[in-house]
Design an enzyme around this catalytic site. Sequence first.
Site, PDB file in Angstrom:
ATOM      1  CG  ASP A   1      -9.184   4.841   5.383  1.00  0.00           C
ATOM      2  OD1 ASP A   1      -9.652   3.780   5.816  1.00  0.00           O
ATOM      3  OD2 ASP A   1      -7.985   4.986   5.071  1.00  0.00           O
TER       4      ASP A   1
ATOM      5  CG  ASP B   1      -7.856   2.838   9.386  1.00  0.00           C
ATOM      6  OD1 ASP B   1      -7.958   1.749   8.814  1.00  0.00           O
ATOM      7  OD2 ASP B   1      -7.403   3.864   8.833  1.00  0.00           O
TER       8      ASP B   1
ATOM      9  CG  ASP C   1      -5.623  -1.455   8.035  1.00  0.00           C
ATOM     10  OD1 ASP C   1      -5.017  -0.998   9.025  1.00  0.00           O
ATOM     11  OD2 ASP C   1      -5.528  -0.963   6.896  1.00  0.00           O
TER      12      ASP C   1
ATOM     13  CG  HIS D   1      -8.742   1.997   1.497  1.00  0.00           C
ATOM     14  ND1 HIS D   1      -7.474   1.574   1.225  1.00  0.00           N
ATOM     15  CD2 HIS D   1      -8.689   2.508   2.761  1.00  0.00           C
ATOM     16  CE1 HIS D   1      -6.686   1.792   2.261  1.00  0.00           C
ATOM     17  NE2 HIS D   1      -7.409   2.346   3.212  1.00  0.00           N
TER      18      HIS D   1
ATOM     19  CG  HIS E   1      -6.135  -4.284   4.882  1.00  0.00           C
ATOM     20  ND1 HIS E   1      -5.230  -3.264   4.757  1.00  0.00           N
ATOM     21  CD2 HIS E   1      -5.408  -5.422   5.037  1.00  0.00           C
ATOM     22  CE1 HIS E   1      -4.001  -3.773   4.813  1.00  0.00           C
ATOM     23  NE2 HIS E   1      -4.085  -5.062   4.980  1.00  0.00           N
TER      24      HIS E   1
ATOM     25  CD  GLU F   1      -4.734  -1.411   1.862  1.00  0.00           C
ATOM     26  OE1 GLU F   1      -3.549  -1.574   2.229  1.00  0.00           O
ATOM     27  OE2 GLU F   1      -5.658  -1.129   2.653  1.00  0.00           O
TER      28      GLU F   1
ATOM     29  CD1 TRP G   1      -2.593   1.811   0.400  1.00  0.00           C
ATOM     30  CD2 TRP G   1      -1.344   2.486   2.139  1.00  0.00           C
ATOM     31  NE1 TRP G   1      -2.936   3.110   0.695  1.00  0.00           N
ATOM     32  CE2 TRP G   1      -2.186   3.544   1.744  1.00  0.00           C
ATOM     33  CE3 TRP G   1      -0.464   2.674   3.209  1.00  0.00           C
ATOM     34  CZ2 TRP G   1      -2.188   4.782   2.395  1.00  0.00           C
ATOM     35  CZ3 TRP G   1      -0.465   3.908   3.852  1.00  0.00           C
ATOM     36  CH2 TRP G   1      -1.322   4.943   3.448  1.00  0.00           C
TER      37      TRP G   1
HETATM   38  C1  RNT Z   1      -3.987   2.852   4.757  1.00  0.00           C
HETATM   39  C2  RNT Z   1      -4.090   1.408   4.431  1.00  0.00           C
HETATM   40  C3  RNT Z   1      -2.975   0.540   4.944  1.00  0.00           C
HETATM   41  C4  RNT Z   1      -2.532   0.872   6.344  1.00  0.00           C
HETATM   42  C5  RNT Z   1      -1.555  -0.098   6.951  1.00  0.00           C
HETATM   43  C6  RNT Z   1      -0.911   0.429   8.171  1.00  0.00           C
HETATM   44  O1  RNT Z   1      -5.082   3.570   4.391  1.00  0.00           O
HETATM   45  O2  RNT Z   1      -5.316   0.929   4.858  1.00  0.00           O
HETATM   46  O3  RNT Z   1      -3.343  -0.796   4.839  1.00  0.00           O
HETATM   47  O4  RNT Z   1      -3.614   1.008   7.199  1.00  0.00           O
HETATM   48  O5  RNT Z   1      -0.662  -0.508   6.009  1.00  0.00           O
HETATM   49 ZN    ZN Z   2      -5.632  -1.181   4.755  1.00  0.00          ZN
END
Ligand code: RNT
Ligand code: ZN
Length: 419
Positions: free
Chosen positions: A295, A297, A327, A263, A287, A227, A186
């Site tokens: 995004d 997380d 993730d 994403h 993920h 990714e 990524w």
């Molecule tokens: C970032 C991506 C990626 C990261 C990790 C830490 O938007 O989702 O996968 O979260 O590599």
């Molecule tokens: Zn990711």
Amino acid sequence: MFKNIEQSFQIAKEAYTKLGVDVDLALEKLDLIPISLHCWQGDDVGGFESDSKELTGGIASTGSYPGKARNAQELRQDLEKAFSLIPGKIKVNLHAIYLENEGTFVDRDQIEPKHFANWVAWAKEQGIGLDFNPTIFSHKNFDDGLSLSHPDASIRNFWIEHVKRSRKISEYFGKELGISSIMNIWIPDGFKDLPADRLGPRKRLKESLDACLEERIDPKYHKDAVESKLFGIGSESYVVGSHEFYMGYALEKKTLLCLDSGHFHPTEVISNKISALSLYLDELLLHVSRPVRWDSDHVVVLDDELLAIAQEIVRHNLFNRINIGLDFFDGSINRIAAWAIGTRNMRKALLLALLEPTKILVEAEQAFDFTTRLALLEELKSFPWHAVWDYYCHKNGIPVGLNWLEEVKTYETLVQKTR
Ligand code: RNT
Ligand code: ZN
């Protein structure tokens, strides 16, 4: 209490058996589906490369909950605690910045398998596989917001070397542990504002990736995944590695495609992409994350999308073709609790999917009896799946119900708060 767990399980089993669901088989399958725990939840994506923990690349971890792991040893200790709270097969997903360099800075284009030897020894002890990621952010060669697509060849070459070395580390994991390591690429490359040239960076990224993946590595040991992303902080207007870019790339180069829940457009879901992609690609990497407005997380909760992701895997029997990775990174709550909540939820979703009488649902659908389909799907929500879950945890020596939280609190007092 144990007697209650068993009794409730028997009652639940009867209810599911009436619908033709083989509960014992469901539990057998459930236990074997690997979920890859992302190490970066343990320290807010800081890593151990240097003292500078500045996170760049359009990803952000917020919160300053005490007790985060300060070195690889502490991170492994925390992961072990998390393992004791999570039933079923797991892997651990490492990023390149989680190397152990014995206090001497090792730049990304210098990393070697030996920097991950302790992780491998530990994984052997734990009987688990490892996955890997090159870290293409939080670095001075990313100051322009471009890496593998940078116009300057020397910057591109730096990152190409990093990815090449990362693949060797991933291969080393696979060889040592006997479980193929999935390495996900990524990059955050993109522009904050309107680009004048959308094609150039994409051409360069394609060329760079080709150079990265030049060496053929046996998939028995290592697999490449790519990714995509729609936008990030600082790349609101244009991301080089978009979905179309990587879907095309994965199809052409036969790599895995990684779908991250956060994403895509806010109402776009990855669950609906799995079946379509399964017709064209051998394997996918997920993920599993939770975007809240962006995004962000957030820790994965047991929501409709998580259930839908699990249903897609189970209904289409994609166990060997979908690799589940998590993730998310939340620094505002206990980080071990974050792993426990998110991973238990992923596995709960898989259990719910495995307990579904899919045959009846599909038959109703094929007979255009959408009434039965909706009625059954809704009734299933209040079926006693939680009794099956409790029994499964109990049988595996994992805390039942909220008991795991007590263990986190104790660990927090004894270990994390002393850091
Ligand atoms: C970032 C991506 C990626 C990261 C990790 C830490 O938007 O989702 O996968 O979260 O590599
Ligand atoms: Zn990711």
